[in-house]
Design an enzyme around this catalytic site. Structure first.
Site, PDB file in Angstrom:
ATOM      1  N   ARG A 277      10.513  29.405  46.311  1.00  0.00           N
ATOM      2  CA  ARG A 277      11.802  28.979  45.834  1.00  0.00           C
ATOM      3  C   ARG A 277      11.877  28.156  44.696  1.00  0.00           C
ATOM      4  NH1 ARG A 277      13.815  24.801  48.091  1.00  0.00           N
ATOM      5  NH2 ARG A 277      13.325  25.161  50.285  1.00  0.00           N
TER       6      ARG A 277
ATOM      7  N   TYR B 241      35.888  39.440  35.325  1.00  0.00           N
ATOM      8  CA  TYR B 241      35.212  40.165  36.469  1.00  0.00           C
ATOM      9  C   TYR B 241      35.863  39.657  37.533  1.00  0.00           C
ATOM     10  CZ  TYR B 241      31.573  41.923  39.529  1.00  0.00           C
ATOM     11  OH  TYR B 241      31.018  42.648  40.659  1.00  0.00           O
TER      12      TYR B 241
HETATM   13  C1  PLP Z   1      28.763  42.547  37.705  1.00  0.00           C
HETATM   14  C2  PLP Z   1      29.361  41.424  36.951  1.00  0.00           C
HETATM   15  C3  PLP Z   1      29.209  39.955  37.455  1.00  0.00           C
HETATM   16  C4  PLP Z   1      28.660  39.572  38.727  1.00  0.00           C
HETATM   17  O1  PLP Z   1      27.307  39.730  38.849  1.00  0.00           O
HETATM   18  P1  PLP Z   1      26.664  40.447  40.192  1.00  0.00           P
HETATM   19  O2  PLP Z   1      24.999  40.564  39.905  1.00  0.00           O
HETATM   20  O3  PLP Z   1      27.314  41.584  40.820  1.00  0.00           O
HETATM   21  O4  PLP Z   1      26.593  39.392  41.187  1.00  0.00           O
HETATM   22  C5  PLP Z   1      29.873  38.961  36.509  1.00  0.00           C
HETATM   23  N1  PLP Z   1      30.101  39.267  35.632  1.00  0.00           N
HETATM   24  C6  PLP Z   1      30.435  40.521  34.849  1.00  0.00           C
HETATM   25  C7  PLP Z   1      30.795  40.772  33.632  1.00  0.00           C
HETATM   26  C8  PLP Z   1      29.724  41.679  35.739  1.00  0.00           C
HETATM   27  O5  PLP Z   1      29.977  42.788  35.105  1.00  0.00           O
END
Ligand code: PLP
Length: 379
Positions: free
Chosen positions: A46, A98
């Site tokens: 970890r 997002y």
């Molecule tokens: C997909 C995405 C996230 C989140 O990432 P995960 O790997 O799905 O947890 C955050 N910001 C943007 C712009 C993304 O496209």
């Protein structure tokens, strides 16, 4: 070293045991000690893992940072940033962001007493209106998802520095091939490495990169204390992905341009969102902070009909209807019913996310095939 060389060699050493060119996947939870505390820098996975370290060094190198941290997902990496804050602190964030980030902010961290302001940042002057002595973080996503707005990083840096507020940039869409926020003065770069960095739709991962040692130490503490690390197998895959990032991005950009130009001339299409158009409201900012315009393109139809948009995405054959982006294969998504379903309709439409909006992650296939696919599906 220039970018393409860094993508392959940045922060990398050949394995000390047998000289393997790629780092071994150290699939281990723990490490033998000769005497209590007598170890080679690795005690428990970890806290430390050599495969993860190889990836973290690569991340730091390609973003021109000093420290990289890899997490189990993009959201886990954002979660680590928010753990720098305390109840009562305030965050100013992009409004067009997002969906999962919005959900994390409003459904988890608001309950912990953190206040979020979601604002349009295309005009950075607005940001200052929301700053007070409780403001601790400015959260910028650029290009934004799914509207492909561009936020001026340099102008935001000036405001953040003036008020002594941390500035984090979600660099998932641009990648360091196109945009390097730390060079422009941002404090933290965040990635969903699930997307372009991994690049092959085969892993879920997050990353943070910083320059400042003290900030890095606080984030490493959170990474270890909260434990949302990535596993060694995924670290290996992400590292392999990064080695072709520059080649993939070049083709994503080329294909993205071809498709944006095809769509903008299509009689059934109303708006095409792509920062490479001279008519894009933030085109000049895009030119000033990005080296090209990326492979993300969004569009709406003239009828702006929910059912019509659903039919288009269902009829695509080469574009796969799926969440996510940034892989070698082209994907299409309908934000209103998919990625942005968790954002209330009113909020959504304020940001331009209307019923017919379709978002394309343009892959690295032959552009002629992609255009034919769109032609068939749109009619
Ligand atoms: C997909 C995405 C996230 C989140 O990432 P995960 O790997 O799905 O947890 C955050 N910001 C943007 C712009 C993304 O496209």
């Amino acid at each position: 070293m220039k970018f393409n060389t860094k993508a392959i060699h940045g922060g990398q050493k050949h394995d000390i045991a047998y000289g393997s060119v790629m780092p071994p996947i150290y699939q281990t939870s723990t490490y033998a000690q000769t005497t209590p505390g007598g170890h080679k820098g690795y005690e428990y996975s970890r806290t430390h893992n050599p495969t993860r370290h190889a990836l973290e060094n690569s991340l730091a190198s390609i973003e021109n940072g000093n420290f990289g941290l890899a997490f189990s997902s993009g959201l886990a990496s954002i979660d680590a940033i928010l753990k720098l804050l305390k109840p009562g602190d305030e965050v100013i964030s992009t409004n067009d962001l997002y969906g999962g980030t919005y959900r994390l902010f409003t459904k988890i961290y608001e309950d912990f007493g953190i206040k979020f302001h979601f604002i349009g940042m295309e005009n950075t002057e607005h940001i200052e209106e929301y700053i007070n002595n409780k403001t601790k973080l400015i959260w910028v996503e650029t290009p934004t998802n799914p509207m492909l707005n561009i936020i001026d990083i340099v102008a935001t840096v000036k405001i953040a520095k003036k008020h002594n507020v941390l500035l984090a940039v979600d660099n998932t869409f641009a990648t360091p091939y196109l945009q390097r926020p730390l060079d422009l003065g941002a404090d933290i770069v965040m990635h969903s490495a699930t997307k372009y960095l991994g690049g092959h739709s085969d892993l879920v991962m997050g990353a943070l990169i910083v320059k400042d040692k003290e900030l890095a130490d606080r984030l490493y503490f959170i990474q270890n204390a909260s434990g949302a690390i990535c596993g060694p197998q995924d670290a290996f895959l992400a590292l392999r992905g990064i080695k072709t990032l520059h080649l993939r991005m070049q083709r994503h950009c080329e294909n993205g341009k071809a498709i944006a130009e095809y769509l903008v001339n299509h009689p059934k299409i109303e708006n095409v969102y792509w920062p490479g158009f001279k008519t894009h409201p933030n085109h000049n900012t895009a030119i000033s902070q990005m080296d090209d315009f990326g492979g993300m393109v969004s569009f709406t139809t003239k009828e702006n009909n929910y059912q019509e948009a659903i039919k288009i995405v269902e009829n695509l054959k080469i574009f796969t209807l799926a969440e996510s982006l940034g892989g070698v294969e082209s994907l299409a998504g309908h934000p209103v019913s998919m990625t942005h379903a968790s954002i209330p309709k009113e909020e959504r439409e304020k940001a331009g996310i209307v019923d017919s909006l379709i978002r394309l992650s343009v892959g690295i296939e032959d552009k002629e095939d992609l255009i034919l696919d769109l032609k068939r599906a749109i009619g």
